[in-house]
Design a protein around this motif. Structure first.
Motif, PDB file in Angstrom:
ATOM      1  N   MET A   1       0.837  -1.184   0.000  1.00 48.40           N
ATOM      2  CA  MET A   1       0.000   0.000   0.000  1.00 48.40           C
ATOM      3  C   MET A   1       0.882   1.247   0.000  1.00 48.40           C
ATOM      4  O   MET A   1       1.916   1.279   0.652  1.00 48.40           O
ATOM      5  CB  MET A   1      -0.892  -0.024   1.240  1.00 48.40           C
ATOM      6  N   LEU A   2       0.452   2.249  -0.741  1.00 50.69           N
ATOM      7  CA  LEU A   2       1.225   3.476  -0.803  1.00 50.69           C
ATOM      8  C   LEU A   2       1.141   4.230   0.511  1.00 50.69           C
ATOM      9  O   LEU A   2       0.120   4.228   1.180  1.00 50.69           O
ATOM     10  CB  LEU A   2       0.690   4.376  -1.923  1.00 50.69           C
ATOM     11  N   GLU A   3       2.226   4.860   0.858  1.00 51.21           N
ATOM     12  CA  GLU A   3       2.252   5.646   2.082  1.00 51.21           C
ATOM     13  C   GLU A   3       1.441   6.918   1.874  1.00 51.21           C
ATOM     14  O   GLU A   3       1.608   7.602   0.873  1.00 51.21           O
ATOM     15  CB  GLU A   3       3.716   5.999   2.380  1.00 51.21           C
ATOM     16  N   PRO A   4       0.540   7.246   2.774  1.00 48.20           N
ATOM     17  CA  PRO A   4      -0.263   8.448   2.571  1.00 48.20           C
ATOM     18  C   PRO A   4       0.592   9.694   2.653  1.00 48.20           C
ATOM     19  O   PRO A   4       1.500   9.788   3.460  1.00 48.20           O
ATOM     20  CB  PRO A   4      -1.289   8.421   3.707  1.00 48.20           C
ATOM     21  N   SER A   5       0.306  10.635   1.768  1.00 47.86           N
ATOM     22  CA  SER A   5       0.999  11.911   1.821  1.00 47.86           C
ATOM     23  C   SER A   5      -0.055  12.973   2.038  1.00 47.86           C
ATOM     24  O   SER A   5      -1.121  12.928   1.443  1.00 47.86           O
ATOM     25  CB  SER A   5       1.756  12.147   0.523  1.00 47.86           C
ATOM     26  N   HIS A   6       0.210  13.892   2.899  1.00 50.56           N
ATOM     27  CA  HIS A   6      -0.802  14.849   3.318  1.00 50.56           C
ATOM     28  C   HIS A   6      -0.777  16.092   2.426  1.00 50.56           C
ATOM     29  O   HIS A   6       0.243  16.731   2.285  1.00 50.56           O
ATOM     30  CB  HIS A   6      -0.580  15.225   4.775  1.00 50.56           C
ATOM     31  N   ASN A   7      -1.925  16.418   1.847  1.00 47.62           N
ATOM     32  CA  ASN A   7      -2.034  17.616   1.022  1.00 47.62           C
ATOM     33  C   ASN A   7      -1.801  18.866   1.852  1.00 47.62           C
ATOM     34  O   ASN A   7      -1.463  19.904   1.319  1.00 47.62           O
ATOM     35  CB  ASN A   7      -3.413  17.691   0.343  1.00 47.62           C
ATOM     36  N   ASP A   8      -1.992  18.763   3.182  1.00 51.02           N
ATOM     37  CA  ASP A   8      -1.771  19.913   4.055  1.00 51.02           C
ATOM     38  C   ASP A   8      -0.307  20.346   4.000  1.00 51.02           C
ATOM     39  O   ASP A   8       0.011  21.496   4.251  1.00 51.02           O
ATOM     40  CB  ASP A   8      -2.128  19.562   5.497  1.00 51.02           C
ATOM     41  N   GLU A   9       0.576  19.416   3.701  1.00 49.79           N
ATOM     42  CA  GLU A   9       2.001  19.705   3.688  1.00 49.79           C
ATOM     43  C   GLU A   9       2.455  20.320   2.367  1.00 49.79           C
ATOM     44  O   GLU A   9       3.581  20.768   2.273  1.00 49.79           O
ATOM     45  CB  GLU A   9       2.800  18.431   3.971  1.00 49.79           C
ATOM     46  N   LEU A  10       1.609  20.336   1.358  1.00 51.72           N
ATOM     47  CA  LEU A  10       1.980  20.934   0.085  1.00 51.72           C
ATOM     48  C   LEU A  10       2.034  22.449   0.250  1.00 51.72           C
ATOM     49  O   LEU A  10       1.222  23.034   0.968  1.00 51.72           O
ATOM     50  CB  LEU A  10       0.971  20.562  -1.009  1.00 51.72           C
ATOM     51  N   LEU A  72      -4.429   9.261  -6.806  1.00 53.48           N
ATOM     52  CA  LEU A  72      -3.472   8.176  -7.025  1.00 53.48           C
ATOM     53  C   LEU A  72      -2.717   7.790  -5.759  1.00 53.48           C
ATOM     54  O   LEU A  72      -2.615   6.612  -5.423  1.00 53.48           O
ATOM     55  CB  LEU A  72      -2.470   8.580  -8.121  1.00 53.48           C
ATOM     56  N   TYR A  73      -2.184   8.775  -5.058  1.00 51.83           N
ATOM     57  CA  TYR A  73      -1.286   8.481  -3.936  1.00 51.83           C
ATOM     58  C   TYR A  73      -2.013   8.333  -2.608  1.00 51.83           C
ATOM     59  O   TYR A  73      -1.660   7.489  -1.802  1.00 51.83           O
ATOM     60  CB  TYR A  73      -0.222   9.571  -3.806  1.00 51.83           C
ATOM     61  N   ASP A  74      -3.012   9.177  -2.361  1.00 49.76           N
ATOM     62  CA  ASP A  74      -3.684   9.139  -1.060  1.00 49.76           C
ATOM     63  C   ASP A  74      -4.844   8.138  -1.043  1.00 49.76           C
ATOM     64  O   ASP A  74      -5.036   7.409  -0.087  1.00 49.76           O
ATOM     65  CB  ASP A  74      -4.217  10.521  -0.671  1.00 49.76           C
ATOM     66  N   GLN A  75      -5.633   8.137  -2.134  1.00 45.95           N
ATOM     67  CA  GLN A  75      -6.837   7.304  -2.161  1.00 45.95           C
ATOM     68  C   GLN A  75      -6.616   5.950  -2.830  1.00 45.95           C
ATOM     69  O   GLN A  75      -7.509   5.112  -2.824  1.00 45.95           O
ATOM     70  CB  GLN A  75      -7.969   8.071  -2.843  1.00 45.95           C
ATOM     71  N   GLY A  76      -5.462   5.753  -3.452  1.00 41.63           N
ATOM     72  CA  GLY A  76      -5.112   4.446  -3.993  1.00 41.63           C
ATOM     73  C   GLY A  76      -5.753   4.071  -5.322  1.00 41.63           C
ATOM     74  O   GLY A  76      -5.799   2.893  -5.675  1.00 41.63           O
ATOM     75  N   PHE A  77      -6.248   5.047  -6.063  1.00 40.18           N
ATOM     76  CA  PHE A  77      -6.828   4.746  -7.379  1.00 40.18           C
ATOM     77  C   PHE A  77      -5.738   4.370  -8.367  1.00 40.18           C
ATOM     78  O   PHE A  77      -4.588   4.800  -8.242  1.00 40.18           O
ATOM     79  CB  PHE A  77      -7.556   5.985  -7.940  1.00 40.18           C
TER      80      PHE A  77
END
Length: 118
Positions: A1-10, A72-77
């Motif tokens: 599973m991909l590691e979640p990346s937080h959009n808050d950090e962008l 793609l990265y957070d929701q895994g599509f």
């Protein structure tokens, strides 16, 4: 599973009109070659191309890229799933805008009809 990346950090998107591929890469935490690949996969992503085929992205493009990145990265599509999700959302937004426009036109026509009756 991909590691979640937080959009808050962008980083916050600066108030510029155009961004280079390098700037967008930093703003969205995605490498430039990935951005070029996504252009082929997502019809919503169409940066302006100028001299020497240089890409210039607008604010809406940056927001679209962040949305694709999240799918793609957070929701895994998958790419196909994200493309379908983006198309569905675009169609819903278009339908909503169309309905608002029709409602506004009806209201204006009713007002005009009242004026003509007087």
């Amino acid at each position: 599973m991909l590691e979640p990346s937080h959009n808050d950090e962008l980083p916050v998107i600066p108030g510029k009109r155009y961004f280079t591929i390098g700037e967008v890469s930093e703003l969205c935490a995605v490498k430039p070659h990935v951005l070029r690949y996504w252009e082929q996969e997502f019809p919503q992503l169409k940066p302006v191309k100028r001299r020497g085929n240089r890409r210039y992205y607008q604010r809406q493009d940056v927001l679209t890229i962040r949305q694709i990145r999240s799918l793609l990265y957070d929701q895994g599509f998958t790419i196909g799933g994200a493309r379908q999700q983006m198309s569905g959302e675009t169609a819903q937004q278009d339908a909503s805008q169309f309905n608002q426009l029709v409602s506004q036109m009806i209201a204006e026509l009713e007002t005009l009809l009242d004026v003509l009756k007087k």
